[in-house]
Design a protein around this motif. Structure first.
Motif, PDB file in Angstrom:
ATOM      1  N   ARG B  29      37.343   2.984 -14.418  1.00  0.00           N
ATOM      2  CA  ARG B  29      37.426   3.559 -13.073  1.00  0.00           C
ATOM      3  C   ARG B  29      38.271   2.683 -12.152  1.00  0.00           C
ATOM      4  NH1 ARG B  29      31.478   5.578 -13.794  1.00  0.00           N
ATOM      5  NH2 ARG B  29      31.933   7.742 -14.216  1.00  0.00           N
ATOM      6  N   LEU B 116      41.746   7.464  -5.778  1.00  0.00           N
ATOM      7  CA  LEU B 116      41.102   6.171  -6.015  1.00  0.00           C
ATOM      8  C   LEU B 116      42.142   5.090  -6.323  1.00  0.00           C
ATOM      9  CD1 LEU B 116      37.985   6.989  -8.236  1.00  0.00           C
ATOM     10  CD2 LEU B 116      37.933   5.734  -6.100  1.00  0.00           C
ATOM     11  N   TYR B 131      29.115   3.385  -5.934  1.00  0.00           N
ATOM     12  CA  TYR B 131      28.987   4.826  -6.162  1.00  0.00           C
ATOM     13  C   TYR B 131      28.877   5.155  -7.655  1.00  0.00           C
ATOM     14  CZ  TYR B 131      29.302   9.794  -5.383  1.00  0.00           C
ATOM     15  OH  TYR B 131      28.996  11.124  -5.341  1.00  0.00           O
ATOM     16  N   PHE B 132      29.830   4.634  -8.433  1.00  0.00           N
ATOM     17  CA  PHE B 132      29.852   5.025  -9.848  1.00  0.00           C
ATOM     18  C   PHE B 132      28.942   4.176 -10.735  1.00  0.00           C
ATOM     19  CE2 PHE B 132      34.030   6.565  -8.271  1.00  0.00           C
ATOM     20  CZ  PHE B 132      33.817   7.914  -8.516  1.00  0.00           C
ATOM     21  N   ASN B 137      23.362  -2.593  -2.968  1.00  0.00           N
ATOM     22  CA  ASN B 137      24.354  -3.164  -2.041  1.00  0.00           C
ATOM     23  C   ASN B 137      24.419  -4.686  -2.176  1.00  0.00           C
ATOM     24  OD1 ASN B 137      21.818  -3.500  -0.939  1.00  0.00           O
ATOM     25  ND2 ASN B 137      22.335  -2.738   1.106  1.00  0.00           N
ATOM     26  N   ARG B 138      23.291  -5.328  -2.425  1.00  0.00           N
ATOM     27  CA  ARG B 138      23.295  -6.794  -2.556  1.00  0.00           C
ATOM     28  C   ARG B 138      24.040  -7.245  -3.805  1.00  0.00           C
ATOM     29  NH1 ARG B 138      17.244  -7.920  -0.296  1.00  0.00           N
ATOM     30  NH2 ARG B 138      17.783  -7.270   1.791  1.00  0.00           N
ATOM     31  N   VAL B 148      26.511  -8.240   2.845  1.00  0.00           N
ATOM     32  CA  VAL B 148      26.229  -6.798   2.767  1.00  0.00           C
ATOM     33  C   VAL B 148      26.956  -6.019   3.865  1.00  0.00           C
ATOM     34  CG1 VAL B 148      24.389  -5.068   2.938  1.00  0.00           C
ATOM     35  CG2 VAL B 148      24.039  -7.089   1.542  1.00  0.00           C
ATOM     36  N   LYS B 149      27.052  -6.619   5.045  1.00  0.00           N
ATOM     37  CA  LYS B 149      27.754  -5.943   6.156  1.00  0.00           C
ATOM     38  C   LYS B 149      29.229  -5.725   5.800  1.00  0.00           C
ATOM     39  CE  LYS B 149      25.130  -4.659   9.364  1.00  0.00           C
ATOM     40  NZ  LYS B 149      25.132  -3.224   9.647  1.00  0.00           N
ATOM     41  N   LEU B 151      30.440  -5.532   2.827  1.00  0.00           N
ATOM     42  CA  LEU B 151      30.501  -4.516   1.771  1.00  0.00           C
ATOM     43  C   LEU B 151      30.442  -3.119   2.385  1.00  0.00           C
ATOM     44  CD1 LEU B 151      30.208  -3.771  -1.383  1.00  0.00           C
ATOM     45  CD2 LEU B 151      27.819  -3.421  -0.763  1.00  0.00           C
ATOM     46  N   GLU B 152      29.527  -2.938   3.332  1.00  0.00           N
ATOM     47  CA  GLU B 152      29.402  -1.620   3.970  1.00  0.00           C
ATOM     48  C   GLU B 152      30.693  -1.241   4.682  1.00  0.00           C
ATOM     49  OE1 GLU B 152      25.956  -1.070   6.400  1.00  0.00           O
ATOM     50  OE2 GLU B 152      24.602  -1.142   4.695  1.00  0.00           O
ATOM     51  N   LEU B 155      33.077  -0.051   2.131  1.00  0.00           N
ATOM     52  CA  LEU B 155      32.710   1.281   1.640  1.00  0.00           C
ATOM     53  C   LEU B 155      33.082   2.367   2.652  1.00  0.00           C
ATOM     54  CD1 LEU B 155      29.230   0.523   0.037  1.00  0.00           C
ATOM     55  CD2 LEU B 155      31.231   1.386  -1.171  1.00  0.00           C
ATOM     56  N   VAL B 156      32.822   2.085   3.930  1.00  0.00           N
ATOM     57  CA  VAL B 156      33.144   3.071   4.970  1.00  0.00           C
ATOM     58  C   VAL B 156      34.651   3.338   4.977  1.00  0.00           C
ATOM     59  CG1 VAL B 156      33.214   3.459   7.467  1.00  0.00           C
ATOM     60  CG2 VAL B 156      31.135   2.575   6.410  1.00  0.00           C
ATOM     61  N   ARG B 159      35.710   5.291   1.743  1.00  0.00           N
ATOM     62  CA  ARG B 159      35.369   6.715   1.768  1.00  0.00           C
ATOM     63  C   ARG B 159      36.229   7.469   2.779  1.00  0.00           C
ATOM     64  NH1 ARG B 159      30.492   8.490  -0.720  1.00  0.00           N
ATOM     65  NH2 ARG B 159      30.314  10.138   0.835  1.00  0.00           N
ATOM     66  N   LEU B 162      39.586   7.851   1.160  1.00  0.00           N
ATOM     67  CA  LEU B 162      39.515   8.863   0.096  1.00  0.00           C
ATOM     68  C   LEU B 162      39.528  10.272   0.694  1.00  0.00           C
ATOM     69  CD1 LEU B 162      36.907   7.307  -2.378  1.00  0.00           C
ATOM     70  CD2 LEU B 162      39.283   7.854  -2.902  1.00  0.00           C
ATOM     71  N   ARG B 163      38.750  10.446   1.748  1.00  0.00           N
ATOM     72  CA  ARG B 163      38.674  11.756   2.399  1.00  0.00           C
ATOM     73  C   ARG B 163      40.060  12.165   2.909  1.00  0.00           C
ATOM     74  NH1 ARG B 163      34.942  10.417   5.821  1.00  0.00           N
ATOM     75  NH2 ARG B 163      33.207  10.711   4.415  1.00  0.00           N
TER      76      ARG B 163
END
Lengths: 148, 177
Positions: B29, B116, B131-132, B137-138, B148-149, B151-152, B155-156, B159, B162-163
């Motif tokens: 992936r 991707l 996701y896959f 998250n940790r 973690v922040k 990482l988020e 991810l935001v 995504r 991607l959208r």
């Protein structure tokens, strides 16, 4: 740690980062987020938006399984020994010993040559002193105190 | 891992059988190419075999340690790849084709794979892990060596990108119709 407090803003952040499926949400916020979602109509609109991208991502098929040939390829590994055996093998390996032995012989040879050369420069009779035994007398050998 | 560090080939074989597919899926992936994913995973397993003694269970989980090894190998492969190389299953656009033919040829999975592939490495890694691969998250943050922040945030952005890219593909395909 369980985070019981959930807000619409935080739920939006979770949806934007992790998508619509709750099993992907942070474990410590999941229960609160699910409860919040159940009783908030606005939040339900946001989840529908996140679901659209999830549906697209889910179109990506699962990679093909690993066949026997691939397993066999991954299992072809170089022979390895434990650390102590490896250390002995390394120390005693011909590749390592031959240059060391050659270096030692060369060092001894150069040392002898340098010693002889220096001695000759200092006193030309030294070699004759060492090797010319026929010219020595008993006194040369410093046999004081030895019974003759 | 203790047994693998002691040169136990059976333990190594078990490790490959138990975890091989999961890591292969991640590499495929991330790279978008099966052959390169297999090469990356083989190199990663060889590294585990030769350096199992350097793994400290107290410091990190095995999965985190191995994902990092594999990710570094995947990044090496991507750097060596020719610029502009597209993922497997995607053919270069032919301007002579009609939009209807392109729609037929570029199925949904190819579009997603292509979207991707154009994400920055860290964003693509974050999506692949969370996701896959289904990492928490940790754990995903530990693999990426971020909090973690952060990482988020990755991810935001991933995504959102991607959208946008999927919407752009759709618009470019439907435009000529």
């Amino acid at each position: 740690m369980t985070q019981e407090k959930m807000t619409l803003v935080r739920l939006q952040e979770i949806l934007a980062a992790y998508g619509a499926k709750s099993d992907r949400w942070p474990a410590d916020e999941r229960a609160a987020a699910v409860r919040f979602l159940e009783r908030n109509r606005q939040a339900q609109k946001f989840i529908a938006e996140a679901q659209k991208l999830d549906t697209s991502l889910d179109k990506l098929p699962e990679p093909a399984p690993m066949g026997a040939a691939l397993y066999a390829r991954f299992l072809r590994i170089p022979k390895k020994t434990d650390n102590i055996t490896f250390l002995f093998q390394w120390l005693l390996s011909p590749k390592r010993l031959i240059p060391q032995a050659a270096g030692l012989v060369l060092a001894v040879f150069l040392g002898v040559m340098a010693g002889l050369n220096g001695a000759l420069e200092e006193d030309g009779d030294l070699s004759a002193y060492i090797f010319g035994t026929e010219t020595r007398t008993a006194a040369d050998w410093d046999l004081e105190g030895v019974d003759q | 891992m203790v047994l693998v560090a002691r040169c136990d080939e059976r333990a190594y074989a078990m490790l490959v059988q138990r975890h091989g597919y999961k890591y292969l899926a991640f590499a495929e992936r991330f790279l978008g190419n099966r052959a390169e994913a297999e090469d990356a995973l083989q190199d990663a397993f060889l590294k585990v075999w030769s350096r199992a003694g350097t793994f400290h269970a107290g410091k990190a989980k095995f999965t985190t340690w191995f994902y990092r090894i594999l990710l570094n190998r995947c990044l090496d492969i991507r750097r060596k790849a020719t610029p502009g190389q597209m993922p497997e299953g995607y053919d270069a656009m032919d301007e002579r084709e009609g939009a209807d033919q392109r729609l037929y040829r570029l199925d949904g999975s190819s579009k997603v794979r292509m979207a991707l592939a154009t994400l920055p490495d860290k964003q693509r890694t974050a999506v692949a892990l969370c996701y896959f691969q289904g990492l928490s998250n940790r754990d995903a943050a530990a693999v990426l060596d971020v909090n973690v922040k952060a990482l988020e945030s990755l991810l935001v952005r991933a995504r959102s990108n991607l959208r946008d890219r999927l919407a752009h593909q759709k618009a470019s395909l439907l435009g000529p119709l």
